[in-house]
Enzyme design. Sequence first.
Site, PDB file in Angstrom:
ATOM      1  N   ASP A  91     -11.679   1.803   3.139  1.00  0.00           N
ATOM      2  CA  ASP A  91     -11.961   0.374   2.950  1.00  0.00           C
ATOM      3  C   ASP A  91     -13.416   0.149   2.539  1.00  0.00           C
ATOM      4  OD1 ASP A  91      -9.844  -1.411   3.146  1.00  0.00           O
ATOM      5  OD2 ASP A  91      -9.770  -1.292   5.329  1.00  0.00           O
ATOM      6  N   GLN A 137      -5.406  -2.038   9.190  1.00  0.00           N
ATOM      7  CA  GLN A 137      -5.107  -3.337   8.601  1.00  0.00           C
ATOM      8  C   GLN A 137      -5.661  -4.465   9.480  1.00  0.00           C
ATOM      9  OE1 GLN A 137      -3.480  -3.932   5.546  1.00  0.00           O
ATOM     10  NE2 GLN A 137      -4.193  -6.013   5.932  1.00  0.00           N
ATOM     11  N   LYS A 146       0.839  -1.205   0.000  1.00  0.00           N
ATOM     12  CA  LYS A 146       0.000   0.000   0.000  1.00  0.00           C
ATOM     13  C   LYS A 146       0.876   1.257   0.000  1.00  0.00           C
ATOM     14  CE  LYS A 146      -3.812  -2.511   2.051  1.00  0.00           C
ATOM     15  NZ  LYS A 146      -4.386  -3.086   3.277  1.00  0.00           N
TER      16      LYS A 146
END
Length: 283
Positions: free
Chosen positions: A119, A96, A52
Amino acid sequence: MAHIIDGKKISIEIKDEVKKEVETLLEKGITPCLAVILVGENPASQVYVRNKKKACEYVGIKSLSYELSSDTTEDELLKLIDGLNKNPEVNGILVQLPLPGHIDEEKILLAVSPEKDVDGFHPYNVGLLSIGNAVLKACTPAGCIELIKRSGIEIIGKKCVVIGRSNIVGKPVSMLLLAENGTVSVCHSKTRDINEEIKNADIVIAAVGKPKFVKGDMISDGAVIIDVGINRMENGKLCGDVDFDECEKKASFITPVPGGVGPMTIAMLMKNCLSACKSQKGV
């Protein structure tokens, strides 16, 4: 033989599009910024976070990294998220997963401001997705739709079967297919005659978490197969939820594992971060 959909190639196309838009924002004095929080030392999570960061660097998005020890308390994590929510320079927040067992994942995801939820997991954004108004869409499902559309495949009126009903892939991808005017069935462990459902599908999206679950004799000739699964075999190799060798012979289009859906998830994350920034800055 099926046409193999190259997720790496399409993901680069999307990142290049994001890069151009980011350059335009930078000229206006606006720098999109993504904050990534990693708790603990899960090796797979560390790899994802590194990827990322690389993607952010490639498209020109500023990335902030918070790598916390596994004994970080829930309250400490919530305090960090609250600070990032209030920071006007941060446009996207990504926590995460998985988190250590002593931390309530649902509570943490709810703590992220919906407008910074890159997300697309916050119930507010899921609700917007269900009525077709989402700005921030769950990355992997959105990536599946992009793979289909950018391969020149029509979704309108097609019978689409989604295998799996998770909140992360199955449910959101079914809503996105509906938004594209597909006729959608969601199959799961309680579905009667799942083979018949799959056999009648024009488009199959497999997200069930079972290695090589979809066999060649289960799909129709010319079906489009999107394989979301990532499973590690005993020999250490990765495979999807689809038996690629069997299905490739019958499908018209198919995604490989690796190199199919996987690269799309991070590309769509970059797109979400850009969208969040533009929405927050009113541009």
